[in-house]
Design an enzyme around this catalytic site. Sequence first.
Site, PDB file in Angstrom:
ATOM      1  N   GLY A  55      33.584  17.380  52.740  1.00 23.60           N
ATOM      2  CA  GLY A  55      34.763  17.485  53.823  1.00 23.60           C
ATOM      3  C   GLY A  55      35.635  18.732  53.280  1.00 23.60           C
ATOM      4  CB  ILE A 114      43.685  17.786  64.043  1.00 23.42           C
ATOM      5  CG1 ILE A 114      42.373  17.861  62.855  1.00 23.42           C
ATOM      6  CG2 ILE A 114      43.691  16.593  64.210  1.00 23.42           C
ATOM      7  CD1 ILE A 114      43.107  17.431  61.395  1.00 23.42           C
ATOM      8  N   GLY A 115      41.582  20.875  65.624  1.00 24.00           N
ATOM      9  CA  GLY A 115      41.104  22.290  65.422  1.00 24.00           C
ATOM     10  C   GLY A 115      40.363  22.622  64.365  1.00 24.00           C
ATOM     11  CB  ILE A 148      28.500  23.728  55.085  1.00 24.17           C
ATOM     12  CG1 ILE A 148      29.043  23.933  53.540  1.00 24.17           C
ATOM     13  CG2 ILE A 148      28.947  24.510  56.162  1.00 24.17           C
ATOM     14  CD1 ILE A 148      30.306  23.241  53.356  1.00 24.17           C
ATOM     15  N   GLY A 163      48.175  19.724  63.495  1.00 23.65           N
ATOM     16  CA  GLY A 163      48.626  18.418  63.094  1.00 23.65           C
ATOM     17  C   GLY A 163      49.176  18.609  61.713  1.00 23.65           C
ATOM     18  N   GLY A 168      38.495  20.198  55.006  1.00 24.33           N
ATOM     19  CA  GLY A 168      39.885  20.401  55.973  1.00 24.33           C
ATOM     20  C   GLY A 168      40.894  20.978  55.129  1.00 24.33           C
ATOM     21  CD  GLU A 169      43.814  17.581  53.463  1.00 29.13           C
ATOM     22  OE1 GLU A 169      45.010  17.198  53.252  1.00 29.13           O
ATOM     23  OE2 GLU A 169      42.906  16.681  53.802  1.00 29.13           O
ATOM     24  CG  ASN A 225      29.311  24.846  62.932  1.00 24.34           C
ATOM     25  OD1 ASN A 225      28.732  25.988  62.491  1.00 24.34           O
ATOM     26  ND2 ASN A 225      30.034  24.617  63.988  1.00 24.34           N
ATOM     27  N   PRO A 226      28.348  26.218  59.330  1.00 25.13           N
ATOM     28  CG  PRO A 226      26.671  27.450  58.508  1.00 25.13           C
ATOM     29  CD  PRO A 226      26.846  26.271  59.321  1.00 25.13           C
TER      30      PRO A 226
HETATM   31 MO1  MOS Z   1      46.034  15.619  55.939  1.00 28.42          MO
HETATM   32  S1  MOS Z   1      47.766  16.266  55.269  1.00 28.42           S
HETATM   33  O1  MOS Z   1      45.552  14.737  54.799  1.00 28.42           O
HETATM   34  O2  MOS Z   1      46.326  15.522  57.670  1.00 28.42           O
END
Ligand code: MOS
Length: 752
Positions: free
Chosen positions: A716, A463-464, A643, A236, A718-719, A645-646
């Site tokens: 978090g 989302i992976g 963390i 996504g 993810g980014e 899940n490392p």
């Molecule tokens: Mo992320 S770009 O905030 O799905």
Amino acid sequence: MTIDPASLFGRPTPRIDGVAKVTGTARFASDEPVANPAYAYLVTSRIARGRVTAIALDRAKAVPGVLDILTHENAGAAAKPPAGPDGGPTTTTLESDRIWHDGQIVAVVLAESFEAAREAANKVDVSTAAEPPAATFGSAGAETRPHRSREGPDPGKGDADAAFTAASVTVDARYATPTQHHNPIELFTTTCVWDGPRLTIYEPSQFMWGLKNAVAKQLGLDPALVRTVSRYVGGGFGSKGSAGARTAWIAVAAKRLGRPVKLVPTRDQGFTIATYRAETQQHVKLGAAPDGRLASFFHEGWEVTSRPSDYAVAGVDVTARMYACPNIATAVNVVHADRNTPGFMRAPAEAPYMFGLESAMDELAHALRMDPVELRRVNDTQSDPVTGLPFSSRSLMQCYDQAAERFGWGRRRAEPGTVRDGDWLVGYGCATACYPTNIAPAAARLSLTPDGKASIGLAAHEIGTGAYTTVAITTARSLGLDIADVTVRMGDSDLPPVSVAGGSNNAASTTLVVVKACEEMRGRLAAAAVAAQDSPFHGADPATLTLSGGKLMGADRRSEPLGAAIGRTGGLLEVHAEHVPAGLPAGAMAGLYQGKVSMSRGGGRKDVAAFSFGAHFVEVRVHARTREVRVPRVVSAFAAGTIINPMAARSQYMGGVIWGLSSALHEETEIDAASARYTNGNLADYMVPVNADIPSIEIILVPEADDRVNLLGVKGIGEIGIVGVNAAVANAVFNATGKRVRDLPVRAEQLL
Ligand code: MOS
């Protein structure tokens, strides 16, 4: 409730959905079987600006198997215009005859087969009155306006101009980042099924309850009648975070036909029917004392958007908070052009804007004749430079020091273009990674069965990232069960709402509500146990009872199997929990049920600034004659609180770094200035790295305990992985060659 995060998290855990994914049994939205579907194919605009004057359907309708064709003339009133990614106005499709951008949906063909729909779509004759379009920055007709931020004024303090003028060492430079597209491998599919007044939408989504409410609003339906289902999302990256233009029309089509309709758009159409990362231009001015201390910080950005939308990522909000500085000025402008509305793309604000800042920091270090790591060190701070609030935790220099050591930064030669290995010029570069900590309200439903197994359901999103596994770990550890004893259901709006899987909030948001549900479950089991005459815990303080190893345990080591404790509770085995993070408005949970996002940058708390930090170190090799750029080695360190899940974290960070290399060296959606159409709007021509481009990537997880950001210290991840990699590469290219590339991507022709 007091929880020790270390008791729950930190053990490497394989994904519980891994086998389903690699064996093909994981069901993505367009895999959902529906009875007797009709197939949809989109007809899209070949001009970027103008009006549809006529649509001739005769040739298309003559194709055998064609059932119906939706156009603005025959269907336009059936749906209201959608909202943009920022909730504001956006471009329309069949709602009117207006064409806002190239590749806009202008008709939807429905047929008995995909092939018939495609053939007929090619025979829809669309007549248009075209007007000259503005493609991007500097195009005639593009309109530049100050961005009206929804989150308050642009950050600033002191007198940045005066301090810049007085500073002994300065950098004044302009940077640019290109248009980019998400290109998720799972296409932008939609399947709509009506059952009387009820609508079910199977569509890959990063926000089940958002999509449900958005489509209900467009169609004038009670949201309770709309269900969205998306059990797995095949990528996504933000492109599936808000309702797109197509969904309502597939619902309208299914209603008209009285049968399910399935749309699988082409990969090329994904470039224009979904959002993208808009190109930016940036102006950075830094002024410093001879010891490197910043005296003045100025960052202004320009971002392309559509005609009606004010959407901007406004990354100065983050860059202004990176380094200590007494004088700060920032601004953001939107440039309206004849383009689709852009949207969130992984680290939407940070990926482009940190390129500007971290390139400028490297330029400043060079001007000061100072080591770039030392420049970050003298400007490191434990409080937000704009507001003065303390960072909840900030381990930036720990990240720099650990990654520098591992990378061998000490071997770097400061003088550019002085290290050569055969035909290759060798350079080292570094840059800061950061991402604000976000958290949102969430709800979850937990049940226990007498056999001691748990089931947890919440409309979160896989989302992976490993979200199923995160929820399973949290549930199992909180209830003292094995992960195999926990069933996780997600990706369905019939489950309690979770906010958008965006802004890297879902790990914190979901673990907190799951812990709350489990604690409530423990409380119910304990209350029943202490009340029962025949219980080993009769009369004990319920707060002293814990769940562990499939048992209810007392402080004095008495225990009983969970099944016995469950048997005693009668009908109390289901818990519905809701968690609203501190600092969010009282209506945040009610808003979530209405599909609204309540999630502030920097986390929910008002008394701290909350970010994750990291540091990237990159080695580049630039061929002395061809100027081909290779990246043999990256070492990145991150500190992002607890963390969970490392194993998943490492892969998430690595994926981010790979995308950062892509952003540095490969990715750019190019636009033809005259027609305002993309010239490489397909995955074959859109450059991304392949395995041979991806070298050794080492990830260091820097331990960080943060008891202020939220109860579990989860920030978090993810980014953050992508942020700063582009600057680290460009900085290394400068070190290798003496050429400063300020316009991404770095390509050989810029180094000749
Ligand atoms: Mo992320 S770009 O905030 O799905």
